[in-house]
Design an enzyme around this catalytic site. Structure first.
Site, mmCIF file in Angstrom:
data_model
loop_
_atom_site.group_PDB
_atom_site.id
_atom_site.type_symbol
_atom_site.label_atom_id
_atom_site.label_comp_id
_atom_site.label_asym_id
_atom_site.label_seq_id
_atom_site.Cartn_x
_atom_site.Cartn_y
_atom_site.Cartn_z
ATOM 1 N N HIS A 47 -16.274 67.822 92.650
ATOM 2 C CA HIS A 47 -15.866 66.628 92.074
ATOM 3 C C HIS A 47 -16.043 65.757 93.569
ATOM 4 O O HIS A 47 -15.861 66.072 95.443
ATOM 5 C CB HIS A 47 -14.915 66.971 92.147
ATOM 6 N N HIS A 134 -18.496 61.159 99.705
ATOM 7 C CA HIS A 134 -19.274 62.329 99.908
ATOM 8 C C HIS A 134 -18.437 63.322 98.782
ATOM 9 O O HIS A 134 -17.548 63.555 98.411
ATOM 10 C CB HIS A 134 -18.385 61.735 101.215
#
Length: 192
Positions: A47, A134
């Protein structure tokens, strides 16, 4: 003594994107020297974290679920591209090793900003650090193998272009203890 659940809000990767990232990670982990001492995240729950909330009283979870639903309702689904790699800090001995997000960054930033605004309106302190899209893959915590792992991931990710639809916003609980953290969905809402 009951501990408050550690919560965060994130967008999950698609199953296809997760499979592609897993393939890259497994290639690096097979090279024993690069991965030694580095703690890899669980690959079954990849995620992009939009906001870490930390320990949160259980009675605040319903309000958080409502905030997640409100923010999701006002956002449209979009696509991201995972391409490139890096670390925090970028030089020396890294603590966090990640894959970079290229396409879709502006949508992730807008989603994180709307979430921050909505949470601030409900009494949460605003996020102080700027959002940086990121995909965290490993924690190196300054171990010697960290720079070699970053180099191996950077080489492996040079030609990556993994696309993933982003269509949900999820309130997760991070369960830590023996082994790698496990993520349990506490609330979810479709974008749009």
């Amino acid at each position: 003594m009951n501990e408050d659940p550690r919560l965060f809000v994130a967008v999950p990767l698609s199953d296809d994107a997760t499979a592609a990232v897993t393939e890259v990670v497994e290639r690096i982990r097979a090279g024993e020297t690069e991965g030694r001492g580095v703690r890899w995240v669980r690959l079954d729950g990849l995620h992009l974290t939009l906001r870490f909330l930390g320990p949160t009283p259980e009675d605040r979870v319903p309000d958080l679920a409502t905030a997640v639903a409100d923010v999701a309702r006002d956002a449209e689904p979009f696509e991201i591209t995972v391409r490139g790699a890096g670390s925090f800090p970028p030089t020396g001995r890294p603590r966090t090793i990640w894959l970079d997000i290229r396409n879709g960054v502006e949508h992730l930033e807008a989603l994180a900003a709307r979430l921050d605004d909505r949470l601030a309106g409900s009494g949460w302190e605003r996020e102080r650090r700027p959002f940086r899209a990121h995909l965290t893959l490993a924690r190196a915590d300054g171990v010697r193998a960290g720079p070699a792992t970053v180099a191996a991931l950077t080489a492996a990710a040079a030609d990556l272009a993994i696309e993933s639809p982003i269509d949900r916003l999820i309130l997760f609980e991070s369960i830590t203890g023996s082994g790698r953290a496990r993520y349990v969905e506490r609330a979810a809402a479709a974008l749009g």
